[in-house]
Scaffold this motif. Structure first.
Motif, PDB file in Angstrom:
ATOM      1  N   LEU A 279      25.939  72.610  25.602  1.00  8.04           N
ATOM      2  CA  LEU A 279      25.858  73.559  24.492  1.00  8.04           C
ATOM      3  C   LEU A 279      25.844  74.988  25.014  1.00  8.04           C
ATOM      4  O   LEU A 279      25.199  75.303  26.013  1.00  8.04           O
ATOM      5  CB  LEU A 279      24.595  73.310  23.668  1.00  8.04           C
ATOM      6  CG  LEU A 279      24.477  71.970  22.940  1.00  8.04           C
ATOM      7  CD1 LEU A 279      23.163  71.907  22.174  1.00  8.04           C
ATOM      8  CD2 LEU A 279      25.652  71.753  22.002  1.00  8.04           C
ATOM      9  N   GLN A 280      26.536  75.872  24.307  1.00  8.90           N
ATOM     10  CA  GLN A 280      26.536  77.286  24.675  1.00  8.90           C
ATOM     11  C   GLN A 280      25.127  77.877  24.625  1.00  8.90           C
ATOM     12  O   GLN A 280      24.797  78.772  25.400  1.00  8.90           O
ATOM     13  CB  GLN A 280      27.447  78.070  23.723  1.00  8.90           C
ATOM     14  CG  GLN A 280      28.917  77.684  23.784  1.00  8.90           C
ATOM     15  CD  GLN A 280      29.638  78.310  24.961  1.00  8.90           C
ATOM     16  OE1 GLN A 280      29.055  79.084  25.697  1.00  8.90           O
ATOM     17  NE2 GLN A 280      30.890  77.969  25.139  1.00  8.90           N
ATOM     18  N   CYS A 281      24.306  77.373  23.720  1.00  8.13           N
ATOM     19  CA  CYS A 281      22.973  77.957  23.515  1.00  8.13           C
ATOM     20  C   CYS A 281      21.933  77.432  24.489  1.00  8.13           C
ATOM     21  O   CYS A 281      20.824  77.977  24.565  1.00  8.13           O
ATOM     22  CB  CYS A 281      22.504  77.699  22.089  1.00  8.13           C
ATOM     23  SG  CYS A 281      22.476  75.943  21.628  1.00  8.13           S
ATOM     24  N   LEU A 354      20.545  86.005  14.249  1.00 12.10           N
ATOM     25  CA  LEU A 354      20.345  84.988  13.215  1.00 12.10           C
ATOM     26  C   LEU A 354      21.496  83.986  13.177  1.00 12.10           C
ATOM     27  O   LEU A 354      21.276  82.777  13.097  1.00 12.10           O
ATOM     28  CB  LEU A 354      20.182  85.657  11.852  1.00 12.10           C
ATOM     29  CG  LEU A 354      20.071  84.731  10.642  1.00 12.10           C
ATOM     30  CD1 LEU A 354      18.886  83.779  10.801  1.00 12.10           C
ATOM     31  CD2 LEU A 354      19.936  85.543   9.352  1.00 12.10           C
ATOM     32  N   LYS A 355      22.739  84.476  13.242  1.00 12.21           N
ATOM     33  CA  LYS A 355      23.879  83.564  13.202  1.00 12.21           C
ATOM     34  C   LYS A 355      23.865  82.622  14.401  1.00 12.21           C
ATOM     35  O   LYS A 355      24.188  81.436  14.280  1.00 12.21           O
ATOM     36  CB  LYS A 355      25.184  84.358  13.152  1.00 12.21           C
ATOM     37  CG  LYS A 355      25.422  85.077  11.827  1.00 12.21           C
ATOM     38  CD  LYS A 355      26.774  85.760  11.821  1.00 12.21           C
ATOM     39  CE  LYS A 355      27.024  86.444  10.480  1.00 12.21           C
ATOM     40  NZ  LYS A 355      28.349  87.137  10.460  1.00 12.21           N
ATOM     41  N   CYS A 361      20.816  75.548  15.691  1.00 12.22           N
ATOM     42  CA  CYS A 361      20.246  74.428  14.927  1.00 12.22           C
ATOM     43  C   CYS A 361      21.303  73.361  14.658  1.00 12.22           C
ATOM     44  O   CYS A 361      21.048  72.158  14.824  1.00 12.22           O
ATOM     45  CB  CYS A 361      19.656  74.928  13.619  1.00 12.22           C
ATOM     46  SG  CYS A 361      18.267  76.068  13.810  1.00 12.22           S
ATOM     47  N   THR A 362      22.479  73.798  14.260  1.00 10.80           N
ATOM     48  CA  THR A 362      23.553  72.850  13.965  1.00 10.80           C
ATOM     49  C   THR A 362      23.979  72.096  15.215  1.00 10.80           C
ATOM     50  O   THR A 362      24.144  70.870  15.200  1.00 10.80           O
ATOM     51  CB  THR A 362      24.763  73.584  13.365  1.00 10.80           C
ATOM     52  OG1 THR A 362      24.346  74.264  12.177  1.00 10.80           O
ATOM     53  CG2 THR A 362      25.880  72.611  13.037  1.00 10.80           C
ATOM     54  N   SER A 368      21.287  64.632  18.745  1.00  7.12           N
ATOM     55  CA  SER A 368      20.151  63.740  18.527  1.00  7.12           C
ATOM     56  C   SER A 368      20.508  62.278  18.754  1.00  7.12           C
ATOM     57  O   SER A 368      21.626  61.843  18.480  1.00  7.12           O
ATOM     58  CB  SER A 368      19.608  63.913  17.104  1.00  7.12           C
ATOM     59  OG  SER A 368      19.146  65.219  16.892  1.00  7.12           O
ATOM     60  N   ALA A 369      19.526  61.525  19.253  1.00  3.17           N
ATOM     61  CA  ALA A 369      19.684  60.077  19.374  1.00  3.17           C
ATOM     62  C   ALA A 369      19.632  59.457  17.983  1.00  3.17           C
ATOM     63  O   ALA A 369      19.025  60.003  17.057  1.00  3.17           O
ATOM     64  CB  ALA A 369      18.584  59.504  20.258  1.00  3.17           C
ATOM     65  N   GLU A 370      20.248  58.315  17.826  1.00  9.48           N
ATOM     66  CA  GLU A 370      20.315  57.687  16.508  1.00  9.48           C
ATOM     67  C   GLU A 370      18.952  57.208  16.032  1.00  9.48           C
ATOM     68  O   GLU A 370      18.618  57.314  14.862  1.00  9.48           O
ATOM     69  CB  GLU A 370      21.301  56.518  16.551  1.00  9.48           C
ATOM     70  CG  GLU A 370      22.750  56.943  16.787  1.00  9.48           C
ATOM     71  CD  GLU A 370      23.694  55.760  16.767  1.00  9.48           C
ATOM     72  OE1 GLU A 370      23.205  54.628  16.547  1.00  9.48           O
ATOM     73  OE2 GLU A 370      24.899  55.952  16.967  1.00  9.48           O
TER      74      GLU A 370
END
Length: 420
Positions: A279-281, A354-355, A361-362, A368-370
């Motif tokens: 992830l970039q973040c 904020l963006k 978050c998205t 996430s694991a199932e």
């Protein structure tokens, strides 16, 4: 592939493919090149912002980009010969300060993203400014006026960034006045029952970093949020980051202490960790092996790439003009099997505004694991925040199953985590 990925100074140049027979046809060469490109594509380094597409760039160029990005990361290791730490006579953190050092590296990566322009790398900026006298001296040579003007422009562009980089390094100096130095972190750890010479867990380190940034006057536009019980409470983040117009949102570093299994890393989380590191973040993960913390920056297949703080170097006097920077940058990435990773770790994220936070978050939700996610987002406030503040518990773990939370004594554990 090992010699390729563990980049030595000799391997930093272009990759040359030798063909054993002059009459080898183009199809064989194509197969060989395809295998090399496939191997390189298996290297994921989310910290380095700007995933490269090897279909449109040469392999040697990809390697050079990786090398520059890796060398730019701040490498903070054990040091010896610094002023005595508070409450004792220790003048080194060798043998006990590895978690604090990896925490410093995690914070440093967030600070570089916060203060430097996108795509900045230390190697180019450092060498241009370091050799400025020699470079500008080229003006006196015949036919070098044009080149001299270009180098002079480079100096004007790179010198401010080099000065900012040097200032960030000084914030992690091994002296009592440095806002994120070992002395300050040890002092802030006292409220969690820690002192110099103790072992600090990844969760405790996260809260120490939060306190250090909050106490600093150098970063008014940056805050650190530490997730509680593996939950990022959006209302709490909003309260920390909101500010009056025209700049209505502060930048934020989010630290998420987790425990991904019992004594060993739960295999179902390996895929999640891989996704996070791309992830970039994501600014990295601190963890490693029991009492042997490492700073994870990416992965290749079933191996994690990391920076290792377990190398004791002499203390650098950052008060001297143009103090040496080389010991704060590592040239050689190392790797470790996922199977050796300790499940106790802290994951770091950075959002400029904020963006970026909404995108974070998205993106994080997609990893996430199932069955049991590593962490979750909640729209409300934490219970501790409603009570007026959060103090990390000592030897207490909260285990959540079907909305029921039980309190369990974990006095034999090294730190406190939510077991998922």
């Amino acid at each position: 592939m090992d010699d390729w990925l563990l980049l030595s100074s000799e391997s930093a140049g272009p990759l040359h493919l030798e063909v054993s027979r002059e009459d080898q046809d183009s199809e064989d060469r194509g197969k060989l090149k395809s295998k090399l490109v496939s191997a390189w594509n298996s290297v994921k380094y989310g910290l380095f912002h700007g995933k490269c597409n090897t279909s449109s760039i040469t392999i040697s160029g990809e390697r050079e980009r990786f090398r520059c990005s890796f060398v730019t990361l701040l490498w903070l290791t054990y040091r010896r010969g610094f002023p005595q730490l508070p409450g004792g006579s220790l003048t080194t953190d060798s043998g006990w300060g590895c978690v604090l050092r990896t925490g410093q590296m995690l914070l440093a990566q967030g600070l570089l993203l916060h203060l430097m322009p996108p795509g900045w790398t230390w190697s180019v900026s450092h060498h241009v400014v370091r050799d400025d006298m020699d470079l500008l001296g080229l003006n006196s040579k015949e036919g070098s006026n044009k080149r001299g003007r270009r180098l002079s422009l480079d100096l004007r562009l790179f010198r401010p960034m080099a000065a900012t980089h040097r200032r960030v390094v000084s914030w992690f100096a091994d002296n009592p006045t440095a806002p994120f130095g070992i002395h300050k972190l040890v002092e802030l750890g006292k409220s969690s029952g820690k002192r110099a010479g103790d072992w600090y867990g990844p969760s405790i380190a996260a809260h120490i970093l939060r306190k250090a940034v909050a106490a600093s006057t150098d970063l008014p536009n940056l805050v650190v949020y530490v997730a509680q019980d593996c939950t990022i409470y959006l209302e709490d983040v909003k309260r920390l980051c909101e500010r009056p117009p025209p700049q209505s949102w502060k930048s934020v570093i989010i630290l998420v202490p987790v425990r991904l299994g019992g004594q060993e890393l739960n295999p179902s989380y390996i895929t999640c960790v891989k996704k996070l590191l791309t992830l970039q973040c994501c600014i990295g993960i601190i963890g490693g092996k029991p009492k042997h913390s490492l700073f994870f920056i990416g992965f290749q297949d079933d191996h994690l790439l990391y920076l290792d703080p377990h190398y004791c170097q002499p203390t650098v006097d950052v008060t001297k003009e143009n103090f040496p920077l080389e010991s704060f940058h590592c040239k050689h990435p190392r790797k470790m099997s996922f199977s050796r990773m300790d499940p106790s770790c802290t994951i770091g994220f950075y959002a400029k505004g904020l963006k970026d936070f909404e995108s974070l978050c998205t993106a994080a939700l997609s990893t996430s694991a199932e069955t049991y996610p590593m962490f979750i987002f909640s729209d409300g406030k934490s219970q501790e925040e409603e009570k007026g503040g959060y103090t990390p518990p000592n030897n207490i773990t909260y285990i959540q199953r079907k909305n029921e939370r039980k309190r369990v004594d974990t006095s034999n554990s090294m730190d406190e985590f939510v077991l998922l």
